[in-house]
Design a protein around this motif. Structure first.
Motif, PDB file in Angstrom:
ATOM      1  N   TYR A   1      59.968  32.691  76.142  1.00  0.00           N
ATOM      2  CA  TYR A   1      60.232  31.253  75.997  1.00  0.00           C
ATOM      3  C   TYR A   1      59.816  30.828  74.595  1.00  0.00           C
ATOM      4  O   TYR A   1      58.671  31.054  74.213  1.00  0.00           O
ATOM      5  CB  TYR A   1      59.371  30.443  76.988  1.00  0.00           C
ATOM      6  CG  TYR A   1      59.823  30.455  78.425  1.00  0.00           C
ATOM      7  CD1 TYR A   1      61.004  31.063  78.824  1.00  0.00           C
ATOM      8  CD2 TYR A   1      59.048  29.815  79.395  1.00  0.00           C
ATOM      9  CE1 TYR A   1      61.395  31.054  80.154  1.00  0.00           C
ATOM     10  CE2 TYR A   1      59.435  29.805  80.734  1.00  0.00           C
ATOM     11  CZ  TYR A   1      60.607  30.421  81.110  1.00  0.00           C
ATOM     12  OH  TYR A   1      60.992  30.409  82.421  1.00  0.00           O
TER      13      TYR A   1
ATOM     14  N   VAL B   1      58.902  27.691  72.344  1.00  0.00           N
ATOM     15  CA  VAL B   1      58.579  26.256  72.432  1.00  0.00           C
ATOM     16  C   VAL B   1      58.105  25.802  71.049  1.00  0.00           C
ATOM     17  O   VAL B   1      57.551  26.604  70.290  1.00  0.00           O
ATOM     18  CB  VAL B   1      57.496  25.943  73.495  1.00  0.00           C
ATOM     19  CG1 VAL B   1      57.959  26.357  74.881  1.00  0.00           C
ATOM     20  CG2 VAL B   1      56.163  26.603  73.177  1.00  0.00           C
TER      21      VAL B   1
ATOM     22  N   LEU C   1      52.739  25.091  71.850  1.00  0.00           N
ATOM     23  CA  LEU C   1      52.161  25.150  73.198  1.00  0.00           C
ATOM     24  C   LEU C   1      50.845  24.372  73.251  1.00  0.00           C
ATOM     25  O   LEU C   1      49.910  24.682  72.515  1.00  0.00           O
ATOM     26  CB  LEU C   1      51.909  26.606  73.607  1.00  0.00           C
ATOM     27  CG  LEU C   1      51.264  26.778  74.999  1.00  0.00           C
ATOM     28  CD1 LEU C   1      52.204  26.312  76.109  1.00  0.00           C
ATOM     29  CD2 LEU C   1      50.846  28.219  75.234  1.00  0.00           C
TER      30      LEU C   1
ATOM     31  N   ILE D   1      55.233  33.224  75.888  1.00  0.00           N
ATOM     32  CA  ILE D   1      55.531  31.900  75.327  1.00  0.00           C
ATOM     33  C   ILE D   1      55.273  31.958  73.824  1.00  0.00           C
ATOM     34  O   ILE D   1      54.135  32.106  73.390  1.00  0.00           O
ATOM     35  CB  ILE D   1      54.646  30.820  75.972  1.00  0.00           C
ATOM     36  CG1 ILE D   1      54.744  30.892  77.498  1.00  0.00           C
ATOM     37  CG2 ILE D   1      55.030  29.435  75.456  1.00  0.00           C
ATOM     38  CD1 ILE D   1      53.595  30.189  78.212  1.00  0.00           C
TER      39      ILE D   1
ATOM     40  N   ASP E   1      52.181  32.422  67.337  1.00  0.00           N
ATOM     41  CA  ASP E   1      51.456  33.157  68.376  1.00  0.00           C
ATOM     42  C   ASP E   1      52.266  33.295  69.660  1.00  0.00           C
ATOM     43  O   ASP E   1      53.097  32.450  69.961  1.00  0.00           O
ATOM     44  CB  ASP E   1      50.182  32.405  68.780  1.00  0.00           C
ATOM     45  CG  ASP E   1      49.120  32.503  67.706  1.00  0.00           C
ATOM     46  OD1 ASP E   1      49.266  33.341  66.809  1.00  0.00           O
ATOM     47  OD2 ASP E   1      48.163  31.708  67.783  1.00  0.00           O
ATOM     48  N   THR E   2      51.947  34.334  70.437  1.00  0.00           N
ATOM     49  CA  THR E   2      52.556  34.480  71.754  1.00  0.00           C
ATOM     50  C   THR E   2      51.465  34.422  72.830  1.00  0.00           C
ATOM     51  O   THR E   2      50.434  35.085  72.706  1.00  0.00           O
ATOM     52  CB  THR E   2      53.315  35.814  71.864  1.00  0.00           C
ATOM     53  OG1 THR E   2      54.365  35.819  70.892  1.00  0.00           O
ATOM     54  CG2 THR E   2      53.929  35.997  73.239  1.00  0.00           C
ATOM     55  N   THR E   3      51.690  33.613  73.863  1.00  0.00           N
ATOM     56  CA  THR E   3      50.799  33.537  75.015  1.00  0.00           C
ATOM     57  C   THR E   3      51.498  34.264  76.157  1.00  0.00           C
ATOM     58  O   THR E   3      52.665  33.999  76.435  1.00  0.00           O
ATOM     59  CB  THR E   3      50.539  32.068  75.398  1.00  0.00           C
ATOM     60  OG1 THR E   3      50.045  31.390  74.242  1.00  0.00           O
ATOM     61  CG2 THR E   3      49.529  31.954  76.545  1.00  0.00           C
ATOM     62  N   GLN E   4      50.798  35.187  76.788  1.00  0.00           N
ATOM     63  CA  GLN E   4      51.434  36.076  77.751  1.00  0.00           C
ATOM     64  C   GLN E   4      50.959  35.795  79.171  1.00  0.00           C
ATOM     65  O   GLN E   4      49.757  35.618  79.404  1.00  0.00           O
ATOM     66  CB  GLN E   4      51.082  37.520  77.341  1.00  0.00           C
ATOM     67  CG  GLN E   4      51.874  38.586  78.021  1.00  0.00           C
ATOM     68  CD  GLN E   4      53.357  38.562  77.660  1.00  0.00           C
ATOM     69  OE1 GLN E   4      53.713  38.242  76.536  1.00  0.00           O
ATOM     70  NE2 GLN E   4      54.195  38.854  78.624  1.00  0.00           N
TER      71      GLN E   4
END
Lengths: 321, 321
Positions: A15, A17, A20, A106, A113-116
């Motif tokens: 995703y 965005v 976040l 995300i 950054d990526t939040t998993q």
């Protein structure tokens, strides 16, 4: 044929965005779906390198159906992309009653950054595990040159599963690479796989030693014939019965490290299948990792970057600390 | 039969995580999936109240298939739960080529907060929209007592869609309630719906007035016969051609406000179908909202709380500021 096993395959959603913010509501600007799980990623890289590759593991439910549909599209791409016609990706996943898990990554477009978020896997019934073992033995018997055992175990699969799969491979005379963590790695090691590929954290976790060379030797003593440890930006360290080497690319690379470890596995495994000398396998693994970090698409390697990186990888003899 | 329209239906996923930290990786402890989108939530409340309810809108792809399977389970529950046998939920969704969107609500078990991620909806082709209009007219002709038009529009649906649907309902002699926001609300208002149900923010957005009673009267002048504004913890405000009222429960309620607005719509709509006096419709909407905030399950109302709240709702004549 090279076989990869992904017991806890996933439908990976990404995703994008704008930013976040916990507790806020977000419109997702872009959604991408792809087949995920370490073994599937490894197989995609192998197919792109021109290897005939077969994937097995479990798939089920509507998410499993989507995963297999997307995998079929990858299969068609693999056949098209490798001009020599040698690269292929064959789906030999075993159908189960449970639902294949999703993972959601995300991507924050402001920070990069990526939040998993990783769903737990489906519950695997004892008879489904038995069914998998039968299918696995059959695949090993169809002329597999090497097998990669990758990732976490879904609920219901015995914690000693990888030990069983390593032993089956040895019985069939096929070299096995193990890439997992925690207790499944600990148990798998005892079955004496040909290669284990932990990252620095996993290696420290099972050996209690933070210094990589010391830890790799400890992991080797616990059963692995060879230990290939991925050390992030510091490249890789390889400890074998013939010697120990470290390797890295000459420059620090900016990019997305997602899938770099899976590309390293593909490099080691393809080198194993081709019976390359150890330093060449290591160079291939490091160059593929670097080309994955530099790829604009997360988890894929950039072909021209790989070709450019391969001759520049510096492989050095590693000394016992 | 009461009809609810959800043009941008969703498969709602709820992920429980110990604590959401941006840029970190999280194991999801628990996954729940349910049919989502305002109109589907309204229908579920109506069915639980004992009304025969039909849902329409769009569904497609694997996510649409999962949504419809879960809806069928809700339908079976509706038939079982309402002892009188009167409550029902009928699926009259229209199949489209695109994929029904997902929404992901991430519940942080440490803070109790929810972080929401909403995918964009599927692209609706012009012929799919025409197909929907035909199905909608047919449903109106099957003896609908009232219709609720709910939520956002997926890409491809004309921005004046709700104006069209309000006019079709009037032609069929069926009262229509509109619950949307932004330009679709602005356009829908001009078609003179029987009730609009904005929240305070949506009301201020279309009227430019932050004071709720003044803003509600402004929205009424723009076309709505009645305006029911939900004001969060301050209850609701209702402006009609017969008078204006405000209503609230006597105590501040702690809980999860997800779906409280949809329960309010169900209260208003059921009161409309039963031709209750306005203050009674308002009391029902406020009590259902409160019982939803207090429910342990997000988006569902707690029956005993509703029964207890209903007689305690304070309805007062509202004065022009």
């Amino acid at each position: 044929m090279i076989l990869t096993v992904t017991l806890n395959a996933a439908l990976d959603l990404t995703y994008r965005v704008p930013h976040l913010v916990p507790h806020a509501s977000h419109r997702v600007r872009e959604v991408t779906e792809r087949p995920g799980g370490k073994g599937l990623n490894v197989a995609r890289v192998l197919a792109a390198l021109g290897f005939a590759t077969t994937v097995t593991g479990f798939a089920g439910g509507e998410t499993g159906r989507v995963l297999r549909t997307l995998l079929a599209a990858d299969t068609a791409d693999a056949a098209k992309d490798t001009a020599g016609g040698s690269g292929s990706l064959t789906d030999a996943l075993v159908q189960v009653a449970g639902r294949t898990r999703r993972t959601v990554g995300i991507v924050d477009e402001t920070t990069g950054d990526t939040t998993q978020l990783n769903e737990p896997g489906p519950h695997i019934a004892p008879e489904e595990w038995d069914g998998f073992l039968t299918a696995y033995r059959e695949l090993l018997g169809r002329g597999a040159e090497a097998v990669a055992l990758c990732g976490s175990l879904p609920p219901g699969v015995p914690v000693g599963a990888y030990a069983t799969l390593v032993r089956e491979a040895r019985t069939a005379g096929i070299p096995a690479l193990l890439d997992t963590s925690g207790e499944p790695l600990r148990r798998g090691l005892a079955a004496r796989p040909d290669i284990v590929k932990p990252n620095a954290e996993e290696l420290a976790g099972i050996t209690g030693t933070a210094e990589p060379l010391r830890a790799a030797r400890a992991a080797q003593r616990r059963g692995a014939h060879a230990v290939a440890a991925s050390l992030g930006a510091d490249g890789m360290l390889l400890v074998t019965q013939d010697g120990a080497w470290s390797a890295a690319v000459p420059e620090r690379l900016a990019g997305n490290p997602t899938g770099a470890g899976d590309s390293a596995v593909a490099g080691l495994l393809s080198g194993l299948a081709e019976e390359l000398p150890w330093p060449d396998r290591l160079a291939r693994a490091v160059a593929l990792s670097a080309a994955t970090v530099r790829s604009p698409v997360a988890g894929e390697f950039d072909g021209p970057t790989y070709e450019r990186m391969l001759p520049s990888v510096r492989v050095r003899k590693a000394e016992t600390p």
